[in-house]
Write a protein that holds these residues in place. Structure first.
Motif, PDB file in Angstrom:
ATOM      1  N   VAL A 262       5.409   7.393 -40.995  1.00 18.17           N
ATOM      2  CA  VAL A 262       4.632   8.016 -42.061  1.00 18.17           C
ATOM      3  C   VAL A 262       5.554   8.239 -43.257  1.00 18.17           C
ATOM      4  CG1 VAL A 262       3.317  10.071 -42.725  1.00 18.17           C
ATOM      5  CG2 VAL A 262       3.046   9.104 -40.432  1.00 18.17           C
ATOM      6  N   ASP A 263       6.762   8.703 -42.973  1.00 17.46           N
ATOM      7  CA  ASP A 263       7.819   8.812 -43.981  1.00 17.46           C
ATOM      8  C   ASP A 263       9.163   8.699 -43.260  1.00 17.46           C
ATOM      9  OD1 ASP A 263       8.423  11.340 -42.912  1.00 17.46           O
ATOM     10  OD2 ASP A 263       7.428  12.436 -44.508  1.00 17.46           O
ATOM     11  N   GLN A 264      10.256   9.102 -43.909  1.00 16.71           N
ATOM     12  CA  GLN A 264      11.589   8.950 -43.326  1.00 16.71           C
ATOM     13  C   GLN A 264      11.786   9.729 -42.030  1.00 16.71           C
ATOM     14  OE1 GLN A 264      13.998   7.003 -44.013  1.00 16.71           O
ATOM     15  NE2 GLN A 264      13.613   6.289 -46.083  1.00 16.71           N
ATOM     16  N   SER A 265      11.090  10.852 -41.878  1.00 15.44           N
ATOM     17  CA  SER A 265      11.355  11.699 -40.715  1.00 15.44           C
ATOM     18  C   SER A 265      10.184  11.846 -39.748  1.00 15.44           C
ATOM     19  CB  SER A 265      11.804  13.081 -41.177  1.00 15.44           C
ATOM     20  OG  SER A 265      10.797  13.677 -41.954  1.00 15.44           O
ATOM     21  N   ILE A 266       8.998  11.387 -40.097  1.00 16.57           N
ATOM     22  CA  ILE A 266       7.823  11.569 -39.227  1.00 16.57           C
ATOM     23  C   ILE A 266       7.172  10.226 -38.939  1.00 16.57           C
ATOM     24  CG2 ILE A 266       5.520  12.603 -39.048  1.00 16.57           C
ATOM     25  CD1 ILE A 266       6.506  14.888 -40.781  1.00 16.57           C
ATOM     26  N   GLY A 267       6.762  10.055 -37.689  1.00 16.48           N
ATOM     27  CA  GLY A 267       6.042   8.855 -37.286  1.00 16.48           C
ATOM     28  C   GLY A 267       4.908   9.222 -36.340  1.00 16.48           C
ATOM     29  N   LEU A 268       3.839   8.422 -36.345  1.00 19.74           N
ATOM     30  CA  LEU A 268       2.693   8.616 -35.452  1.00 19.74           C
ATOM     31  C   LEU A 268       2.566   7.385 -34.569  1.00 19.74           C
ATOM     32  CD1 LEU A 268       0.050   9.921 -38.012  1.00 19.74           C
ATOM     33  CD2 LEU A 268       1.432  11.282 -36.433  1.00 19.74           C
ATOM     34  N   GLY A 269       2.210   7.601 -33.296  1.00 19.15           N
ATOM     35  CA  GLY A 269       2.113   6.448 -32.425  1.00 19.15           C
ATOM     36  C   GLY A 269       1.337   6.705 -31.156  1.00 19.15           C
ATOM     37  N   VAL A 270       1.387   5.711 -30.279  1.00 20.35           N
ATOM     38  CA  VAL A 270       0.716   5.766 -28.985  1.00 20.35           C
ATOM     39  C   VAL A 270       1.648   5.124 -27.956  1.00 20.35           C
ATOM     40  CG1 VAL A 270      -0.520   3.581 -29.300  1.00 20.35           C
ATOM     41  CG2 VAL A 270      -1.450   5.311 -27.770  1.00 20.35           C
ATOM     42  N   GLU A 271       1.575   5.633 -26.731  1.00 19.13           N
ATOM     43  CA  GLU A 271       2.395   5.052 -25.673  1.00 19.13           C
ATOM     44  C   GLU A 271       1.678   5.128 -24.344  1.00 19.13           C
ATOM     45  OE1 GLU A 271       5.475   8.053 -23.665  1.00 19.13           O
ATOM     46  OE2 GLU A 271       5.937   7.594 -25.740  1.00 19.13           O
ATOM     47  N   ASN A 272       2.071   4.243 -23.444  1.00 20.26           N
ATOM     48  CA  ASN A 272       1.584   4.261 -22.078  1.00 20.26           C
ATOM     49  C   ASN A 272       2.689   4.841 -21.208  1.00 20.26           C
ATOM     50  OD1 ASN A 272       1.455   2.323 -19.310  1.00 20.26           O
ATOM     51  ND2 ASN A 272      -0.400   3.369 -19.929  1.00 20.26           N
ATOM     52  N   THR A 273       2.333   5.847 -20.415  1.00 20.42           N
ATOM     53  CA  THR A 273       3.285   6.501 -19.513  1.00 20.42           C
ATOM     54  C   THR A 273       2.913   6.172 -18.080  1.00 20.42           C
ATOM     55  OG1 THR A 273       3.668   8.326 -21.044  1.00 20.42           O
ATOM     56  CG2 THR A 273       4.159   8.742 -18.740  1.00 20.42           C
ATOM     57  N   LYS A 274       3.877   5.681 -17.323  1.00 19.48           N
ATOM     58  CA  LYS A 274       3.682   5.395 -15.903  1.00 19.48           C
ATOM     59  C   LYS A 274       4.715   6.183 -15.109  1.00 19.48           C
ATOM     60  CE  LYS A 274       2.190   0.636 -16.728  1.00 19.48           C
ATOM     61  NZ  LYS A 274       0.813   0.672 -16.343  1.00 19.48           N
ATOM     62  N   LEU A 275       4.245   6.976 -14.139  1.00 17.85           N
ATOM     63  CA  LEU A 275       5.121   7.737 -13.253  1.00 17.85           C
ATOM     64  C   LEU A 275       4.973   7.179 -11.846  1.00 17.85           C
ATOM     65  CD1 LEU A 275       4.193  11.340 -14.472  1.00 17.85           C
ATOM     66  CD2 LEU A 275       6.181  10.003 -15.140  1.00 17.85           C
TER      67      LEU A 275
END
Length: 160
Positions: free
Chosen positions: A124-137
């Motif tokens: 979004v800028d130098q210090s902030i980002g937005l995202g998605v991830e898949n978590t597998k345990l």
């Protein structure tokens, strides 16, 4: 409750050497949230950038319980390494690790096994980002072996 306190203490003590070595290296704090079959899912990562494409750190995940749907309450705490590649405003990552899982549906059980996270983050800028991830345990020990949790979570990344 005592078990969770012991897990938090063990995680804190285990990450102290990492924090001491991180010195002036860039760091990232990531906050996760989502909904899965048990309800609310929350989590966090703290990463120290080792190189431009590698990081290491710890993770914490908490998943709600829904007995009616057979979804256990899960508390996962562990360490991971992360490889990431930046293409334009997007950063793609793959993050294998190992951790302790407190699994509670009808009975409480402590499990140990590998984890795998992968996803992408848009700056979004130098210090902030937005995202998605898949978590597998996964679990290697105990009554519950194999894949324990597989879910998608949204995240906000803060570069510190």
């Amino acid at each position: 409750m005592k078990l969770i306190a012991v897990l938090l203490l063990a995680g804190t003590l285990a990450t102290q050497p990492l924090a001491a070595q991180s010195g002036g290296r860039p760091k990232q704090a990531i906050v996760h949230t989502g909904i899965d079959e048990g309800g609310l899912a929350l989590g966090g990562d703290f990463l120290v950038n080792d190189t431009a494409t590698e990081s290491y750190g710890g993770y914490l995940r908490i998943f709600s319980k829904d007995k009616g749907k057979g979804a256990p309450a899960i508390f996962a705490l562990g360490a991971s390494g992360r490889g990431h590649v930046k293409v334009g405003i997007f950063e793609y990552f793959l993050s294998p690790g190992f951790g302790i899982i407190h699994h509670s549906l009808d009975e409480s059980e402590v499990l140990f096994g590998p984890t795998l996270n992968y996803g992408l983050t848009a700056d979004v800028d130098q210090s902030i980002g937005l995202g998605v991830e898949n978590t597998k345990l996964y679990s290697w020990i105990g009554e519950h072996k194999g894949l324990i949790k597989d879910t998608f979570l949204a995240h906000v990344r803060f570069r510190l």
